[in-house]
Design a protein around this motif. Structure first.
Motif, PDB file in Angstrom:
ATOM      1  N   LEU A 271      -8.747   3.390  -6.631  1.00  0.00           N
ATOM      2  CA  LEU A 271      -7.856   3.751  -5.533  1.00  0.00           C
ATOM      3  C   LEU A 271      -7.001   2.541  -5.191  1.00  0.00           C
ATOM      4  N   GLY A 272      -5.692   2.717  -5.205  1.00  0.00           N
ATOM      5  CA  GLY A 272      -4.769   1.671  -4.771  1.00  0.00           C
ATOM      6  C   GLY A 272      -4.238   1.999  -3.386  1.00  0.00           C
ATOM      7  N   LEU A 273      -4.247   1.008  -2.500  1.00  0.00           N
ATOM      8  CA  LEU A 273      -3.779   1.187  -1.126  1.00  0.00           C
ATOM      9  C   LEU A 273      -2.593   0.274  -0.872  1.00  0.00           C
ATOM     10  N   GLU A 274      -1.464   0.868  -0.522  1.00  0.00           N
ATOM     11  CA  GLU A 274      -0.229   0.120  -0.264  1.00  0.00           C
ATOM     12  C   GLU A 274       0.284   0.454   1.133  1.00  0.00           C
ATOM     13  N   ARG A 275       0.529  -0.561   1.934  1.00  0.00           N
ATOM     14  CA  ARG A 275       0.956  -0.312   3.320  1.00  0.00           C
ATOM     15  C   ARG A 275       2.416   0.109   3.409  1.00  0.00           C
ATOM     16  N   PHE A 276       3.212  -0.236   2.402  1.00  0.00           N
ATOM     17  CA  PHE A 276       4.629   0.136   2.392  1.00  0.00           C
ATOM     18  C   PHE A 276       4.860   1.219   1.331  1.00  0.00           C
ATOM     19  N   SER A 277       6.098   1.350   0.878  1.00  0.00           N
ATOM     20  CA  SER A 277       6.410   2.284  -0.207  1.00  0.00           C
ATOM     21  C   SER A 277       6.213   1.574  -1.541  1.00  0.00           C
ATOM     22  N   ILE A 278       6.410   2.311  -2.629  1.00  0.00           N
ATOM     23  CA  ILE A 278       6.333   1.740  -3.977  1.00  0.00           C
ATOM     24  C   ILE A 278       7.606   2.088  -4.729  1.00  0.00           C
ATOM     25  N   PRO A 279       8.419   1.058  -5.089  1.00  0.00           N
ATOM     26  CA  PRO A 279       8.327  -0.333  -4.677  1.00  0.00           C
ATOM     27  C   PRO A 279       8.902  -0.502  -3.273  1.00  0.00           C
ATOM     28  N   HIS A 280       8.899  -1.738  -2.784  1.00  0.00           N
ATOM     29  CA  HIS A 280       9.464  -2.010  -1.461  1.00  0.00           C
ATOM     30  C   HIS A 280      10.079  -3.414  -1.459  1.00  0.00           C
ATOM     31  N   GLU A 281      10.749  -3.752  -0.370  1.00  0.00           N
ATOM     32  CA  GLU A 281      11.445  -5.040  -0.273  1.00  0.00           C
ATOM     33  C   GLU A 281      10.843  -5.936   0.813  1.00  0.00           C
ATOM     34  N   MET A 282       9.577  -5.737   1.122  1.00  0.00           N
ATOM     35  CA  MET A 282       8.944  -6.502   2.183  1.00  0.00           C
ATOM     36  C   MET A 282       8.171  -7.717   1.681  1.00  0.00           C
ATOM     37  N   GLY A 283       7.948  -7.795   0.370  1.00  0.00           N
ATOM     38  CA  GLY A 283       7.086  -8.841  -0.165  1.00  0.00           C
ATOM     39  C   GLY A 283       7.779  -9.748  -1.154  1.00  0.00           C
ATOM     40  N   SER A 284       7.195  -9.846  -2.365  1.00  0.00           N
ATOM     41  CA  SER A 284       7.642 -10.829  -3.350  1.00  0.00           C
ATOM     42  C   SER A 284       8.071 -10.206  -4.674  1.00  0.00           C
TER      43      SER A 284
ATOM     44  N   VAL B 217      -3.199   6.504  -5.905  1.00  0.00           N
ATOM     45  CA  VAL B 217      -2.441   5.458  -5.215  1.00  0.00           C
ATOM     46  C   VAL B 217      -1.888   6.054  -3.932  1.00  0.00           C
ATOM     47  N   ARG B 218      -2.218   5.426  -2.816  1.00  0.00           N
ATOM     48  CA  ARG B 218      -1.791   5.924  -1.507  1.00  0.00           C
ATOM     49  C   ARG B 218      -0.821   4.923  -0.893  1.00  0.00           C
ATOM     50  N   THR B 219       0.296   5.426  -0.380  1.00  0.00           N
ATOM     51  CA  THR B 219       1.303   4.569   0.235  1.00  0.00           C
ATOM     52  C   THR B 219       1.347   4.794   1.748  1.00  0.00           C
ATOM     53  N   GLY B 220       2.008   3.867   2.432  1.00  0.00           N
ATOM     54  CA  GLY B 220       2.126   3.969   3.878  1.00  0.00           C
ATOM     55  C   GLY B 220       0.776   3.907   4.578  1.00  0.00           C
ATOM     56  N   GLU B 221      -0.160   3.192   3.965  1.00  0.00           N
ATOM     57  CA  GLU B 221      -1.530   3.146   4.502  1.00  0.00           C
ATOM     58  C   GLU B 221      -1.980   1.690   4.618  1.00  0.00           C
ATOM     59  N   ARG B 222      -1.909   1.188   5.818  1.00  0.00           N
ATOM     60  CA  ARG B 222      -2.251  -0.220   6.067  1.00  0.00           C
ATOM     61  C   ARG B 222      -3.760  -0.398   6.164  1.00  0.00           C
ATOM     62  N   VAL B 223      -4.271  -1.414   5.471  1.00  0.00           N
ATOM     63  CA  VAL B 223      -5.686  -1.740   5.557  1.00  0.00           C
ATOM     64  C   VAL B 223      -5.934  -2.543   6.829  1.00  0.00           C
TER      65      VAL B 223
ATOM     66  N   VAL C 283     -17.518   7.557  -3.890  1.00  0.00           N
ATOM     67  CA  VAL C 283     -17.482   6.111  -4.051  1.00  0.00           C
ATOM     68  C   VAL C 283     -16.651   5.774  -5.281  1.00  0.00           C
ATOM     69  N   GLN C 284     -15.595   4.979  -5.083  1.00  0.00           N
ATOM     70  CA  GLN C 284     -14.738   4.550  -6.185  1.00  0.00           C
ATOM     71  C   GLN C 284     -15.428   3.433  -6.971  1.00  0.00           C
ATOM     72  N   ASP C 285     -15.006   3.261  -8.203  1.00  0.00           N
ATOM     73  CA  ASP C 285     -15.435   2.064  -8.931  1.00  0.00           C
ATOM     74  C   ASP C 285     -14.757   0.830  -8.359  1.00  0.00           C
ATOM     75  N   ALA C 286     -13.489   0.973  -7.983  1.00  0.00           N
ATOM     76  CA  ALA C 286     -12.755  -0.165  -7.425  1.00  0.00           C
ATOM     77  C   ALA C 286     -11.653   0.315  -6.496  1.00  0.00           C
ATOM     78  N   ILE C 287     -11.413  -0.458  -5.458  1.00  0.00           N
ATOM     79  CA  ILE C 287     -10.254  -0.284  -4.581  1.00  0.00           C
ATOM     80  C   ILE C 287      -9.391  -1.518  -4.736  1.00  0.00           C
ATOM     81  N   VAL C 288      -8.093  -1.304  -4.861  1.00  0.00           N
ATOM     82  CA  VAL C 288      -7.127  -2.402  -4.936  1.00  0.00           C
ATOM     83  C   VAL C 288      -6.281  -2.361  -3.672  1.00  0.00           C
ATOM     84  N   ILE C 289      -6.271  -3.466  -2.919  1.00  0.00           N
ATOM     85  CA  ILE C 289      -5.442  -3.566  -1.723  1.00  0.00           C
ATOM     86  C   ILE C 289      -4.143  -4.267  -2.098  1.00  0.00           C
ATOM     87  N   GLY C 290      -3.027  -3.562  -1.930  1.00  0.00           N
ATOM     88  CA  GLY C 290      -1.715  -4.086  -2.299  1.00  0.00           C
ATOM     89  C   GLY C 290      -1.318  -3.566  -3.664  1.00  0.00           C
ATOM     90  N   VAL C 291      -0.248  -2.775  -3.720  1.00  0.00           N
ATOM     91  CA  VAL C 291       0.197  -2.196  -4.996  1.00  0.00           C
ATOM     92  C   VAL C 291       1.624  -2.652  -5.270  1.00  0.00           C
TER      93      VAL C 291
END
Length: 374
Positions: A29-42, A165-171, A2-10
């Protein structure tokens, strides 16, 4: 485990949240659906403005002061330059919201500044050719951040402190279960005591309460080859935030991509689904900003070198949303940054760590609460 915190979106906000949680010794634990960094967001596009003479509201200024300090700390940690000072210009008619708001922030917070007319501005900075009806508020502390490098620096520092931090992992979903939160991705289910949602344009898919409160909008940036490059060089051309007849524009000196960079807030007012948004840039996208270049920055009116689409995620009043989930106090949300959030990433990350680990923050976030919409 059990993590202390999960962050969705890195991205910008999430990477800072992961770092500040890890900095306090949390298992995160950080969960990012794309790469880090990426050009899909802001959080891409080489540069993002940072400024103190904040026209949007004077209550942002204390957060900005902390953000500057935290960016400098991150630079020291990373051993690289992330924040470049150019000075900044907030321009418009004397009675415009941009000029009046910038001056209000300067007055309340005693910021160094100067007001000059269009003629004097052009004398000092010949790249500017504003009409005589405009004035400019010059504030020496403004500049720009390097967003991709900032994200990488936050993630690297977080990992050094033990964060995963995990990448390529969509929540796919999350659920509050007793005193914990279960987060299910395409690969696995993870558990934590706290959840932090920093999913940008995808936030409303994870918190339906945000459906009409954090609305994605397509935005386009352009880089042009200046006809007189020396007028748009670093050191000769301050960043700007300009309210004109055609709308509100922002821009940067030449850096990285070898061109003058400009964008227009609410470019073509296109509400979009971020998963289906057109990423390619079209001639009509260029036309929106080309008009402003020709009128206000004619010496930058050379050929386009690059164009990129990105996303704003707009709240109804264009102020941020930073609060606990209304139904689940173990879930904190940062969303709706409305095209002016990246400069605050460092301090928002600190605030999200406060909310997740302590249930409160020393910063005044009253104007960002969800309750203002009800």
């Amino acid at each position: 485990m059990v993590q202390d915190a999960i962050v969705i979106g890195v991205g910008g906000m999430g990477s800072a949240a992961v770092y500040h949680l890890a900095r306090r010794g949390a298992r995160v634990l950080g969960l990012e659906r794309f790469s880090i960094p990426h050009e899909m967001g802001s959080s891409h596009g080489v540069s993002r403005i940072i400024r103190l003479a904040y026209a949007e509201h004077p209550d942002y200024v204390p957060l900005l002061r902390r953000a500057y300090a935290l960016w400098r700390e991150l630079e020291s940690e990373a051993g690289e330059r992330l924040l470049i000072i150019t000075g900044g210009i907030d321009a418009g008619a004397r009675e415009s919201a941009t000029v009046k708001g910038a001056l209000e922030s300067c007055s309340i917070h005693r910021l160094d500044h100067e007001v000059v007319d269009a003629v004097e501005l052009a004398r000092r900075h010949p790249g500017y050719r504003l009409p005589r009806a405009m004035v400019a508020v010059l504030q020496p502390d403004a500049g720009f951040l390097l967003p991709e490098r900032c994200i990488l620096a936050h993630v690297a520092a977080a990992r050094k402190l033990g964060a995963e931090v995990r990448t390529g992992e969509r929540v796919l979903s999350w659920a509050a279960e007793g005193g914990e939160v279960a987060v299910t991705t395409a690969r696995d289910t993870y558990r934590a005591r706290r959840l932090v949602i920093c999913a940008g344009a995808w936030a409303r898919t994870l918190a339906p309460q945000l459906q009409e409160l954090a609305v994605p909008e397509r935005q386009v940036l352009i880089w042009t080859a200046p006809l007189k490059p020396e007028r748009f060089a670093l050191g000769a051309f301050p960043v700007f935030n300009m309210e004109a007849e055609e709308g509100r524009f922002y821009g940067f000196p030449v850096y990285g991509v070898p061109g003058f960079k400009i964008g227009k807030y609410h470019h073509r007012c296109e509400r979009v689904d971020p998963d289906r948004m057109e990423r390619a840039c079209r001639p009509e996208d260029e036309a929106v900003v080309r008009e402003a270049i020709r009128r206000y920055f004619p010496d930058a009116d050379g050929p386009a070198l690059d164009m990129k689409a990105c996303l704003f995620t707009n709240s109804p009043d264009e102020h941020f949303i930073i609060d606990f989930h209304p139904g689940h106090p173990q879930v904190a949300i940062a969303a709706g940054f409305s095209g002016h959030g990246f400069k605050f990433c460092s301090v928002v990350g600190e605030i999200m760590a406060d909310l997740a680990l302590e249930g409160r923050t020393r910063f005044d976030i009253g104007m960002f609460r969800l309750t203002r919409f009800h």
